[in-house]
Write a protein that holds these residues in place. Sequence first.
Motif, PDB file in Angstrom:
ATOM      1  N   CYS A 194     -28.809-106.399  26.271  1.00 20.75           N
ATOM      2  CA  CYS A 194     -29.996-106.530  27.124  1.00 20.75           C
ATOM      3  C   CYS A 194     -30.864-107.738  26.791  1.00 20.75           C
ATOM      4  O   CYS A 194     -31.637-108.186  27.638  1.00 20.75           O
ATOM      5  CB  CYS A 194     -30.839-105.254  27.026  1.00 20.75           C
ATOM      6  SG  CYS A 194     -30.017-103.775  27.661  1.00 20.75           S
ATOM      7  N   ASP A 195     -30.773-108.256  25.579  1.00 20.37           N
ATOM      8  CA  ASP A 195     -31.629-109.375  25.173  1.00 20.37           C
ATOM      9  C   ASP A 195     -30.817-110.671  25.199  1.00 20.37           C
ATOM     10  O   ASP A 195     -29.903-110.862  24.386  1.00 20.37           O
ATOM     11  CB  ASP A 195     -32.192-109.127  23.772  1.00 20.37           C
ATOM     12  CG  ASP A 195     -33.343-110.070  23.435  1.00 20.37           C
ATOM     13  OD1 ASP A 195     -33.348-111.209  23.945  1.00 20.37           O
ATOM     14  OD2 ASP A 195     -34.226-109.679  22.659  1.00 20.37           O
TER      15      ASP A 195
ATOM     16  N   LYS B 229     -38.155-104.258  22.604  1.00 18.00           N
ATOM     17  CA  LYS B 229     -38.043-104.492  24.049  1.00 18.00           C
ATOM     18  C   LYS B 229     -37.220-103.404  24.716  1.00 18.00           C
ATOM     19  O   LYS B 229     -37.541-102.938  25.809  1.00 18.00           O
ATOM     20  CB  LYS B 229     -37.395-105.854  24.300  1.00 18.00           C
ATOM     21  CG  LYS B 229     -38.256-107.052  23.928  1.00 18.00           C
ATOM     22  CD  LYS B 229     -37.525-108.348  24.227  1.00 18.00           C
ATOM     23  CE  LYS B 229     -38.337-109.565  23.803  1.00 18.00           C
ATOM     24  NZ  LYS B 229     -37.600-110.838  24.059  1.00 18.00           N
TER      25      LYS B 229
ATOM     26  N   SER C  76     -39.235-100.264  25.001  1.00 10.90           N
ATOM     27  CA  SER C  76     -40.290-100.397  26.000  1.00 10.90           C
ATOM     28  C   SER C  76     -39.760-100.233  27.412  1.00 10.90           C
ATOM     29  O   SER C  76     -40.506 -99.876  28.327  1.00 10.90           O
ATOM     30  CB  SER C  76     -40.987-101.753  25.864  1.00 10.90           C
ATOM     31  OG  SER C  76     -40.098-102.818  26.196  1.00 10.90           O
ATOM     32  N   ARG C  77     -38.457-100.465  27.609  1.00 12.16           N
ATOM     33  CA  ARG C  77     -37.859-100.310  28.931  1.00 12.16           C
ATOM     34  C   ARG C  77     -37.439 -98.878  29.225  1.00 12.16           C
ATOM     35  O   ARG C  77     -37.186 -98.533  30.381  1.00 12.16           O
ATOM     36  CB  ARG C  77     -36.621-101.226  29.045  1.00 12.16           C
ATOM     37  CG  ARG C  77     -36.912-102.704  28.976  1.00 12.16           C
ATOM     38  CD  ARG C  77     -35.627-103.491  29.091  1.00 12.16           C
ATOM     39  NE  ARG C  77     -35.853-104.935  28.965  1.00 12.16           N
ATOM     40  CZ  ARG C  77     -34.877-105.842  29.007  1.00 12.16           C
ATOM     41  NH1 ARG C  77     -33.622-105.444  29.173  1.00 12.16           N
ATOM     42  NH2 ARG C  77     -35.164-107.118  28.892  1.00 12.16           N
TER      43      ARG C  77
ATOM     44  N   SER D 180     -39.240 -96.767  32.007  1.00 13.34           N
ATOM     45  CA  SER D 180     -38.979 -97.186  33.393  1.00 13.34           C
ATOM     46  C   SER D 180     -37.678 -96.603  33.929  1.00 13.34           C
ATOM     47  O   SER D 180     -37.486 -96.517  35.147  1.00 13.34           O
ATOM     48  CB  SER D 180     -38.924 -98.719  33.482  1.00 13.34           C
ATOM     49  OG  SER D 180     -37.856 -99.232  32.701  1.00 13.34           O
TER      50      SER D 180
END
Length: 312
Positions: free
Chosen positions: A51-52, A303, A306-307, A310
């Motif tokens: 993802c990064d 990160k 934090s997703r 959602s």
Amino acid sequence: MGPKNQTVFSEFFLLGLTEDPELQSLLFSLFLSIYLATILGNGLIILAVICDSHLHTPMYFFLSNLSFTDICLSTTTIPKMLVNIQAQSHSISYTGCLTQVCFVLTFVGLENFLLAAMAYDRYVAICHPLRYTVIMNPQLYGLLMVLSLLISIVNALLHSLMVLQLSFCKDMDIPHFFCELGQIVKLACSDTLINDILAYFAAGLFGGVPLSGIIFSYTQIFSSVLRMPSAGRKYKAFSTCGSHLSVVSFFYGTAFGVYISSALSDSSRKTAMASVMYIVIPQMMNPFIYSLRNSDMQGALKKLFSRIPSFL
């Protein structure tokens, strides 16, 4: 004597780590927790790298593959142990045992080669920083991954095919929690000289060569770092290698511990206990080592977390 194994018996018996019924439930809970922690920790490493975009580099490419290998290795051994404890059974089929041997050898070998590839990556990054992107191009690290996998598979298949040539006539009890190659060879009632020679040769070649590469890489790295004039650059260089060096020390340290334990102890059950430190614990600890000592990985994991809301 010709091979008679498939006509004489159809299963082995994994005796596990203990025969004490009171400890079985404790072992079940312990190994289930270890397995879940291994899956969760390594799965998060893989997701973070995917993802990064900042982690789309050779080092993290190898790290994500190392995490996938750790998941596969743990899945090869622990679930069968948990099923046997829950079912109060020790049996594993002949085919299932050979399959487990093949997969364990494949993933242990692959982990060995991946650690060597990661050491080479760090060597190029620190000793040849201006040429890093040229040397460590996608074609090279992709080729290293494919070769590592192919060599590991060929080695595992060769050992498995040699076990097929053995005859097993009695005492199918394996004093271990998984089908370990050495323990199976000991049960054979036919000549195992070729199997023993192959095992020592493969261990020396496929274990010694990657380890020698790691030692050479870090010798060059330390020599290069010590010549750096800036203390800040020295710290940054060492910090980029700290996580990998910790994993390497843990992997080979436990492996040598198992070897010494088996050489000095006549108890197969003690050797099985020592093998837990080699075949189970490092796979659980690797994600923690990389996440605790690597600021880039910490940032990627933050990160990722934090997703999560959602997606819910």
